[in-house]
Scaffold this active site. Structure first.
Site, short mmCIF file in Angstrom:
data_model
loop_
_atom_site.label_atom_id
_atom_site.label_comp_id
_atom_site.label_asym_id
_atom_site.label_seq_id
_atom_site.Cartn_x
_atom_site.Cartn_y
_atom_site.Cartn_z
N PRO A 172 3.95 2.34 6.41
CA PRO A 172 4.83 1.19 6.64
C PRO A 172 6.30 1.57 6.84
O PRO A 172 6.99 0.91 7.62
CB PRO A 172 4.63 0.35 5.37
CG PRO A 172 3.26 0.70 4.90
CD PRO A 172 3.09 2.16 5.23
N GLY B 22 0.82 -1.21 0.00
CA GLY B 22 0.00 0.00 0.00
C GLY B 22 0.85 1.25 0.00
O GLY B 22 2.04 1.22 -0.34
N CYS B 23 0.25 2.36 0.38
CA CYS B 23 0.98 3.63 0.46
C CYS B 23 2.20 3.44 1.35
O CYS B 23 2.08 2.94 2.47
CB CYS B 23 0.08 4.72 1.01
SG CYS B 23 0.94 6.30 1.25
N PHE B 24 3.36 3.85 0.87
CA PHE B 24 4.61 3.54 1.59
C PHE B 24 4.88 4.39 2.82
O PHE B 24 5.74 4.06 3.63
CB PHE B 24 5.81 3.57 0.66
CG PHE B 24 5.90 4.70 -0.33
CD1 PHE B 24 5.53 5.99 -0.04
CD2 PHE B 24 6.39 4.43 -1.61
CE1 PHE B 24 5.64 7.02 -0.97
CE2 PHE B 24 6.52 5.45 -2.56
CZ PHE B 24 6.14 6.74 -2.23
#
Length: 147
Positions: free
Chosen positions: A14, A9-11
């Protein structure tokens, strides 16, 4: 030192989570798995480049194993949603493990299989050989820490 490259997903989120793991030395966000060696965020967002948003981790395998990193990977995102995470939709948000060696490939496939059994066969996470990784623009690096 070993490297892991993971799409989940959007980095932004994470990257922060992985950076707090003991044994992770450095994180970098970028794009991977697409058709060209260099790409911009704007190009990736068109969904025409085949790149995924990824977090690249440099880690010390004496402190944390690749398998533990992958287990954490599965804990912090939903591996059952195809090309999306939360409110974000598009192929760049896919769940994918980019391996750098045969050993990483074996571990990735083993962990995917275990998680798939736990989640009744609904895991869409892929494992692929690392291809065309490039770092994201500087403003994306440690983005949430800068806000």
């Amino acid at each position: 030192m070993e490297i892991a490259v993971l799409g989940l997903g959007c980095f932004w989120g994470p990257e922060i989570k992985f950076s707090k793991l003991e044994g992770v030395i450095k994180t970098e966000v970028g794009y991977c798995g697409g058709d060209s060696k260099t790409v911009t965020y704007k190009e990736v967002c068109t969904c025409n480049t085949n790149h995924a948003e990824v977090v690249k981790l440099d880690f010390d395998p004496k402190i944390i194993s690749y398998e533990k990193i992958l287990n954490f990977f599965f804990e912090i995102h939903d591996p059952t949603t195809l090309n999306s995470q939360g409110p974000d939709f598009g192929t760049q948000y896919r769940s994918e493990i980019f391996y750098l060696s045969d050993r990483q490939k074996e571990i990735a496939e083993s962990v995917i299989k275990k998680v798939n059994l736990k989640l009744s066969g609904n895991v869409v996470t892929k494992s692929s050989l690392l291809k065309n990784y490039c770092p994201a623009e500087e403003y994306h690096q440690r983005y949430l820490e800068k806000r």
